[in-house]
Each structure stands twice: as structure tokens, then as C-alpha cells.
Design a protein around this motif. Structure first.
Motif, PDB file in Angstrom:
ATOM      1  N   TYR A 109       0.835  -1.209   0.000  1.00 65.08           N
ATOM      2  CA  TYR A 109       0.000   0.000   0.000  1.00 65.08           C
ATOM      3  C   TYR A 109       0.866   1.254   0.000  1.00 65.08           C
ATOM      4  N   GLY A 110       1.972   1.223   0.734  1.00 60.93           N
ATOM      5  CA  GLY A 110       2.882   2.365   0.725  1.00 60.93           C
ATOM      6  C   GLY A 110       3.448   2.637  -0.658  1.00 60.93           C
ATOM      7  N   ASP A 111       3.658   1.583  -1.446  1.00 64.08           N
ATOM      8  CA  ASP A 111       4.137   1.756  -2.818  1.00 64.08           C
ATOM      9  C   ASP A 111       3.098   2.490  -3.667  1.00 64.08           C
ATOM     10  N   VAL A 112       1.834   2.192  -3.447  1.00 68.02           N
ATOM     11  CA  VAL A 112       0.773   2.867  -4.201  1.00 68.02           C
ATOM     12  C   VAL A 112       0.731   4.344  -3.836  1.00 68.02           C
ATOM     13  N   ILE A 113       0.885   4.647  -2.553  1.00 65.52           N
ATOM     14  CA  ILE A 113       0.942   6.053  -2.126  1.00 65.52           C
ATOM     15  C   ILE A 113       2.094   6.759  -2.827  1.00 65.52           C
ATOM     16  N   ALA A 114       3.261   6.129  -2.842  1.00 64.80           N
ATOM     17  CA  ALA A 114       4.425   6.739  -3.485  1.00 64.80           C
ATOM     18  C   ALA A 114       4.196   6.949  -4.972  1.00 64.80           C
ATOM     19  N   GLN A 115       3.522   6.014  -5.626  1.00 70.50           N
ATOM     20  CA  GLN A 115       3.239   6.163  -7.052  1.00 70.50           C
ATOM     21  C   GLN A 115       2.315   7.353  -7.309  1.00 70.50           C
ATOM     22  N   CYS A 116       1.305   7.513  -6.465  1.00 69.40           N
ATOM     23  CA  CYS A 116       0.397   8.648  -6.622  1.00 69.40           C
ATOM     24  C   CYS A 116       1.132   9.966  -6.403  1.00 69.40           C
ATOM     25  N   GLN A 117       2.024   9.996  -5.430  1.00 66.39           N
ATOM     26  CA  GLN A 117       2.791  11.212  -5.173  1.00 66.39           C
ATOM     27  C   GLN A 117       3.725  11.531  -6.330  1.00 66.39           C
ATOM     28  N   ALA A 118       4.340  10.507  -6.920  1.00 66.03           N
ATOM     29  CA  ALA A 118       5.244  10.730  -8.043  1.00 66.03           C
ATOM     30  C   ALA A 118       4.493  11.213  -9.283  1.00 66.03           C
ATOM     31  N   ALA A 119       3.286  10.715  -9.481  1.00 61.92           N
ATOM     32  CA  ALA A 119       2.504  11.071 -10.659  1.00 61.92           C
ATOM     33  C   ALA A 119       1.872  12.445 -10.545  1.00 61.92           C
ATOM     34  N   ASP A 120       1.613  12.893  -9.312  1.00 58.13           N
ATOM     35  CA  ASP A 120       0.922  14.169  -9.096  1.00 58.13           C
ATOM     36  C   ASP A 120       1.581  14.903  -7.933  1.00 58.13           C
ATOM     37  N   PRO A 121       2.428  15.891  -8.212  1.00 55.75           N
ATOM     38  CA  PRO A 121       3.094  16.621  -7.123  1.00 55.75           C
ATOM     39  C   PRO A 121       2.120  17.277  -6.156  1.00 55.75           C
ATOM     40  N   GLY A 122       0.890  17.502  -6.596  1.00 53.37           N
ATOM     41  CA  GLY A 122      -0.106  18.101  -5.712  1.00 53.37           C
ATOM     42  C   GLY A 122      -0.819  17.100  -4.827  1.00 53.37           C
ATOM     43  N   PHE A 123      -0.531  15.823  -5.035  1.00 52.50           N
ATOM     44  CA  PHE A 123      -1.195  14.787  -4.232  1.00 52.50           C
ATOM     45  C   PHE A 123      -0.649  14.821  -2.807  1.00 52.50           C
ATOM     46  N   HIS A 124      -1.547  14.919  -1.852  1.00 56.91           N
ATOM     47  CA  HIS A 124      -1.149  14.956  -0.441  1.00 56.91           C
ATOM     48  C   HIS A 124      -1.930  13.894   0.315  1.00 56.91           C
ATOM     49  N   TYR A 125      -1.206  13.064   1.034  1.00 55.31           N
ATOM     50  CA  TYR A 125      -1.867  11.977   1.750  1.00 55.31           C
ATOM     51  C   TYR A 125      -1.251  11.816   3.137  1.00 55.31           C
ATOM     52  N   THR A 126      -2.105  11.729   4.136  1.00 59.29           N
ATOM     53  CA  THR A 126      -1.651  11.401   5.492  1.00 59.29           C
ATOM     54  C   THR A 126      -2.355  10.162   6.019  1.00 59.29           C
ATOM     55  N   GLY A 127      -3.663  10.042   5.751  1.00 59.44           N
ATOM     56  CA  GLY A 127      -4.393   8.882   6.243  1.00 59.44           C
ATOM     57  C   GLY A 127      -4.443   8.844   7.760  1.00 59.44           C
ATOM     58  N   ILE A 128      -4.550   7.648   8.293  1.00 61.89           N
ATOM     59  CA  ILE A 128      -4.718   7.478   9.729  1.00 61.89           C
ATOM     60  C   ILE A 128      -3.389   7.459  10.479  1.00 61.89           C
ATOM     61  N   ASP A 129      -2.272   7.243   9.776  1.00 54.96           N
ATOM     62  CA  ASP A 129      -0.993   7.009  10.453  1.00 54.96           C
ATOM     63  C   ASP A 129      -0.600   8.087  11.459  1.00 54.96           C
ATOM     64  N   PRO A 130      -0.764   9.385  11.173  1.00 53.40           N
ATOM     65  CA  PRO A 130      -0.349  10.386  12.168  1.00 53.40           C
ATOM     66  C   PRO A 130      -1.129  10.328  13.481  1.00 53.40           C
ATOM     67  N   PHE A 131      -2.281   9.676  13.472  1.00 53.12           N
ATOM     68  CA  PHE A 131      -3.135   9.639  14.656  1.00 53.12           C
ATOM     69  C   PHE A 131      -2.954   8.361  15.489  1.00 53.12           C
ATOM     70  N   LEU A 132      -2.224   7.390  14.946  1.00 56.77           N
ATOM     71  CA  LEU A 132      -2.110   6.103  15.632  1.00 56.77           C
ATOM     72  C   LEU A 132      -1.351   6.222  16.938  1.00 56.77           C
ATOM     73  N   GLN A 133      -1.771   5.383  17.884  1.00 50.86           N
ATOM     74  CA  GLN A 133      -1.024   5.193  19.118  1.00 50.86           C
ATOM     75  C   GLN A 133      -0.367   3.818  19.068  1.00 50.86           C
ATOM     76  N   TRP A 134       0.811   3.728  19.706  1.00 47.03           N
ATOM     77  CA  TRP A 134       1.643   2.542  19.533  1.00 47.03           C
ATOM     78  C   TRP A 134       2.056   1.934  20.859  1.00 47.03           C
ATOM     79  N   SER A 135       2.256   0.624  20.824  1.00 44.33           N
ATOM     80  CA  SER A 135       2.874  -0.060  21.960  1.00 44.33           C
ATOM     81  C   SER A 135       4.348   0.346  22.042  1.00 44.33           C
ATOM     82  N   ALA A 136       4.983   0.060  23.172  1.00 45.38           N
ATOM     83  CA  ALA A 136       6.375   0.459  23.382  1.00 45.38           C
ATOM     84  C   ALA A 136       7.300  -0.119  22.322  1.00 45.38           C
ATOM     85  N   ASP A 137       7.021  -1.328  21.862  1.00 43.06           N
ATOM     86  CA  ASP A 137       7.880  -1.954  20.845  1.00 43.06           C
ATOM     87  C   ASP A 137       7.444  -1.629  19.427  1.00 43.06           C
TER      88      ASP A 137
END
Length: 259
Positions: A109-137
Motif C-alpha cells: 500500500y505504501g508503494d501505491v501512495i508513493a506512485q500517486c505522489q510521483a505522478a501528481d506533485p499536488g497529491f497529499h496523503y496522510t491517512g490514519i498514520d499520524p493519529f495512531l497510538q503505539w505499543s512500546a515496541d
């Protein structure tokens, strides 16, 4: 009564389909919503929260049914749906991707995000990742309820969205970052439907359309909704999907034997 197997995405369980299941059953379908190992109902099985573990879990269910079933993957559940079709194509009547990750073999899925960004410099994506909480490991993540409502369920009935966001569970990272290994001879022979969600804030529309271009041949359905149509607009989803399933040609292994 035809069978449909529903595979949830990350941080979810079979409850993700609870609002939609009665409508499918009323239309004559036998519904099997799964709980993937390591998620929600089975957190003690975290070691099985892998693509191989998920695939075995669903394939075992399909074997018990005795006849081919439609297999639907919502969001990240699309990766498992694809691999199930590769593992047991004779048991899969059709694949449905519900705002799902329909990915080529070896592409993440990360590869698809990178492809969209390469094809369209105006493409901006964050999704849920900045909001995630994580275990210590950093091997397990979870979604804060407010972020779940804002990113996944912003167009769902408010009370239902709040309730569902409270049920989002911890997700092993091994069951989220996965790569399909697919072949034209097995996965490639199964009819596919892609249900795109035009207001999706998680798997955004450019990403959905990029995946449809990378894995061509799926029948397309477009809904004006967010990431969770089975809760936001289950009636519209039912009206759009079931006729499309009826119109798909059955693969040879799913056809009834002649007398």
C-alpha cells in the motif's frame, strides 16, 4: 442460498458488518463475517496475525461451506481476500473490494501512495498514520476514537459512529503491512468487483483508482460515501452490489454440475 464471506480491515472485527448483515440476509445471502486471528475477538492469537494466518483462517471457513462463496474484503481486508483467492480459487465465486486494498503481487500500500505522489506533485496523503497510538515496541497500534470517527466514519450516523469507534481494537503490525503473492492462473481467473468510496478520507479516491489501474479488470461501482459504506449507507451499497454480483459470470469451478 449463496454464501458471502466478509473480511474486516485493520483494528476491526466481524462487528464491522453488523449493520449490513441483515440486509444481505433479507436478500437471500448466507453471511459469514469473520474475526481474523489476533484482532478483536482473538487477541491471544497475535502470532497468527499475518497474511498466511489470515489466509488459512478464511480458507478453512470456505472449505467448510461445501460450495464456492463470494469473498469481500473491506479496506485492508482486501489483501487477505486476494490471497485467499490465490490459495483456494476453486472455493471463491467472486472477489469484492469494499474501499479495499486491491494490490498487485509484491506491491504494498505504501508503494501505491508513493506512485500517486510521483505522478501528481499536488497529491497529499496522510491517512490514519499520524493519529495512531503505539505499543512500546511499535509492534501494535490502535486508533483513538475521535480519529476513527473523523477518518473512517465521518458520514455515518453519529451514534453508530461513536459506538463503532469505541470498538476499534489493537492491531498487530504483522497483520497490517502485508504483501500479496499472486498469479494470473489462480487469483487472476476470479471475477472481481471494486466498490470505490468517493468521500473516503482513509483510502482516498486517488489511491483507490490507482489500485484499480494497477489490477485492471474489476467491475467498478462508485458510491458517494466515506470509508465505511456498510455503516454509512448500507441500503445504497446493497442496491449497487447485489445486481453486480448477479451479473458476473461464474468461474468454471463455481458452476453447478449438469445432471
Amino acid at each position: 442460498m449463496p454464501h458471502i464471506v466478509l473480511i474486516h480491515g485493520a483494528w476491526q472485527g466481524r462487528w464491522a458488518f453488523a449493520a449490513w448483515t441483515p440486509m444481505l440476509e433479507a436478500a437471500g445471502w448466507t453471511v459469514h463475517a469473520v474475526d481474523l486471528p489476533g484482532n478483536d475477538a482473538h487477541p491471544e492469537r497475535a502470532s497468527d496475525a499475518t497474511l498466511a494466518g489470515y489466509t488459512r483462517h478464511v480458507a478453512d471457513l470456505l472449505e467448510q461451506l461445501g460450495e464456492p462463496a463470494v469473498v469481500l474484503g473491506h479496506s485492508g481486508g482486501g489483501i487477505t481476500a486476494s490471497q485467499v483467492a490465490e490459495a483456494a480459487p476453486e472455493r471463491v465465486r467472486a472477489l469484492v473490494y469494499l474501499a479495499g486494498m486491491m494490490l498487485p503481487s509484491g506491491v504494498g500500500y505504501g508503494d501505491v501512495i508513493a506512485q500517486c505522489q510521483a505522478a501528481d506533485p499536488g497529491f497529499h496523503y496522510t491517512g490514519i498514520d499520524p493519529f495512531l497510538q503505539w505499543s512500546a515496541d511499535r509492534q501494535t497500534s490502535w486508533v483513538p476514537p475521535d480519529a476513527g470517527v473523523a477518518l473512517f466514519m465521518h458520514d455515518c450516523p453519529p451514534a453508530a459512529a461513536r459506538q463503532a469507534s469505541q470498538r476499534l481494537c489493537a492491531q498487530p503490525e504483522t497483520g497490517r503491512v502485508m504483501l500479496n503473492q499472486l498469479t494470473p492462473e489462480r487469483f487472476g481467473r476470479i471475477p472481481r468487483i471494486y466498490v470505490e468510496c468517493r468521500q473516503d478520507r482513509s483510502v482516498t479516491l486517488p489511491l483507490q483508482r490507482r489500485m484499480q489501474a494497477l489490477v485492471p479488470g474489476a467491475h467498478g461501482i462508485s458510491l458517494d460515501c466515506g470509508h465505511v459504506p456498510q455503516l454509512a449507507c448500507p441500503e445504497a451499497l446493497t442496491r449497487a452490489l447485489l445486481p453486480a454480483l448477479d451479473g458476473l459470470p461464474m468461474p468454471p469451478q463455481a458452476r453447478p454440475a449438469r445432471a
